[in-house]
Scaffold this motif. Structure first.
Motif, PDB file in Angstrom:
ATOM      1  N   HIS A 266     100.835  91.529  74.819  1.00 36.16           N
ATOM      2  CA  HIS A 266      99.416  91.517  75.093  1.00 36.16           C
ATOM      3  C   HIS A 266      98.607  90.542  74.447  1.00 36.16           C
ATOM      4  O   HIS A 266      97.645  89.729  75.230  1.00 36.16           O
ATOM      5  N   THR A 267      98.765  90.399  73.249  1.00 35.84           N
ATOM      6  CA  THR A 267      97.882  88.959  72.578  1.00 35.84           C
ATOM      7  C   THR A 267      98.311  87.703  73.176  1.00 35.84           C
ATOM      8  O   THR A 267      97.425  86.985  73.300  1.00 35.84           O
ATOM      9  N   ILE A 268      99.582  87.584  73.304  1.00 38.79           N
ATOM     10  CA  ILE A 268     100.095  86.377  74.115  1.00 38.79           C
ATOM     11  C   ILE A 268      99.302  86.135  75.602  1.00 38.79           C
ATOM     12  O   ILE A 268      99.046  84.973  75.881  1.00 38.79           O
ATOM     13  N   ARG A 269      99.451  87.247  76.074  1.00 39.15           N
ATOM     14  CA  ARG A 269      98.741  87.257  77.571  1.00 39.15           C
ATOM     15  C   ARG A 269      97.243  86.914  77.656  1.00 39.15           C
ATOM     16  O   ARG A 269      96.760  86.025  78.198  1.00 39.15           O
TER      17      ARG A 269
ATOM     18  N   LEU B 223      93.183  76.897  70.307  1.00 36.25           N
ATOM     19  CA  LEU B 223      93.750  78.133  70.940  1.00 36.25           C
ATOM     20  C   LEU B 223      95.156  77.951  71.325  1.00 36.25           C
ATOM     21  O   LEU B 223      96.017  78.668  71.367  1.00 36.25           O
ATOM     22  N   GLY B 224      95.532  76.807  71.975  1.00 39.03           N
ATOM     23  CA  GLY B 224      96.861  76.214  72.327  1.00 39.03           C
ATOM     24  C   GLY B 224      97.914  76.393  71.263  1.00 39.03           C
ATOM     25  O   GLY B 224      98.928  76.926  71.302  1.00 39.03           O
ATOM     26  N   GLN B 225      97.366  76.028  69.852  1.00 39.10           N
ATOM     27  CA  GLN B 225      98.356  76.038  68.753  1.00 39.10           C
ATOM     28  C   GLN B 225      98.566  77.474  68.245  1.00 39.10           C
ATOM     29  O   GLN B 225      99.491  77.831  68.121  1.00 39.10           O
ATOM     30  N   VAL B 226      97.559  78.289  68.515  1.00 39.53           N
ATOM     31  CA  VAL B 226      97.536  79.782  68.252  1.00 39.53           C
ATOM     32  C   VAL B 226      98.616  80.399  69.076  1.00 39.53           C
ATOM     33  O   VAL B 226      99.355  81.231  68.562  1.00 39.53           O
TER      34      VAL B 226
ATOM     35  N   THR C 126      95.577  83.437  78.801  1.00 43.11           N
ATOM     36  CA  THR C 126      94.164  83.372  79.601  1.00 43.11           C
ATOM     37  C   THR C 126      93.150  82.518  79.072  1.00 43.11           C
ATOM     38  O   THR C 126      92.340  81.689  79.824  1.00 43.11           O
ATOM     39  N   LEU C 127      92.848  82.728  77.739  1.00 45.65           N
ATOM     40  CA  LEU C 127      91.839  81.938  77.102  1.00 45.65           C
ATOM     41  C   LEU C 127      92.138  80.232  77.073  1.00 45.65           C
ATOM     42  O   LEU C 127      91.249  79.722  77.197  1.00 45.65           O
ATOM     43  N   VAL C 128      93.194  79.986  76.963  1.00 36.00           N
ATOM     44  CA  VAL C 128      93.695  78.633  76.949  1.00 36.00           C
ATOM     45  C   VAL C 128      93.432  78.033  78.364  1.00 36.00           C
ATOM     46  O   VAL C 128      93.165  76.971  78.460  1.00 36.00           O
ATOM     47  N   GLU C 129      93.937  78.847  79.128  1.00 37.42           N
ATOM     48  CA  GLU C 129      93.649  78.549  80.825  1.00 37.42           C
ATOM     49  C   GLU C 129      92.076  78.283  80.882  1.00 37.42           C
ATOM     50  O   GLU C 129      91.708  77.485  81.724  1.00 37.42           O
ATOM     51  N   LEU C 130      91.305  79.162  80.556  1.00 40.06           N
ATOM     52  CA  LEU C 130      89.961  79.080  80.614  1.00 40.06           C
ATOM     53  C   LEU C 130      89.379  77.987  79.972  1.00 40.06           C
ATOM     54  O   LEU C 130      88.569  77.238  80.439  1.00 40.06           O
TER      55      LEU C 130
END
Length: 142
Positions: free
Chosen positions: A3-6, A106-109, A10-14
């Motif tokens: 769930h966290t990864i999903r 966010l990508g690194q996280v 989504t945040l990275v995509e935004l």
């Protein structure tokens, strides 16, 4: 964990979409800046190439002087527009940089969470294999 990864994906995509939008905005503003600069260059060339008006008859000299003043006033106005536009571009560039940094963080996280999930899955698989091997060994020695 998934769930966290999903959510992070989504945040990275935004954030990526935001970066792309800001990149387009900065590119459009750069194009407009170039047009402002070309117009300013043309206006400068017009009043510099109009020649000296002192050797002309009085009416033509006045007309030529008025022309130069008009073109110089337009060039001054264009300089103001250009400097204001460049200031606006600087703000847009800072926004783009901030959005890019946010996306990278966010990508690194996301990568860390994905790596942790893969590591946890492999550990779980090793544990299951070890349990099966132990059961087989135990059954073989009975």
């Amino acid at each position: 964990m998934t769930h966290t990864i999903r959510n992070l994906s989504t945040l990275v995509e935004l954030r990526s979409n935001e970066v792309e939008k800001l990149q387009s905005e900065v590119a459009a503003k750069e194009s407009l800046r170039e047009r402002h600069q070309k117009t300013l260059d043309k206006l400068t060339h017009l009043y510099e190439s109009s020649g000296a008006s002192g050797r002309l008859p009085m009416a033509l000299a006045l007309n030529c002087g008025d022309y130069k003043q008009g073109v110089m006033a337009m060039a001054a106005h264009q300089k103001v527009n250009l400097s204001m536009h460049e200031a606006d571009m600087a703000v847009s560039q800072r926004a783009l940089t901030a959005a890019y940094v946010k996306r990278e963080v966010l990508g690194q996280v996301l990568e860390k969470h994905q790596h942790a999930a893969v590591t946890a899955q492999r550990s779980q698989e090793r544990k299951q294999h070890d349990e099966l091997a132990t059961q087989l060994w135990y059954r073989g020695h009975k």
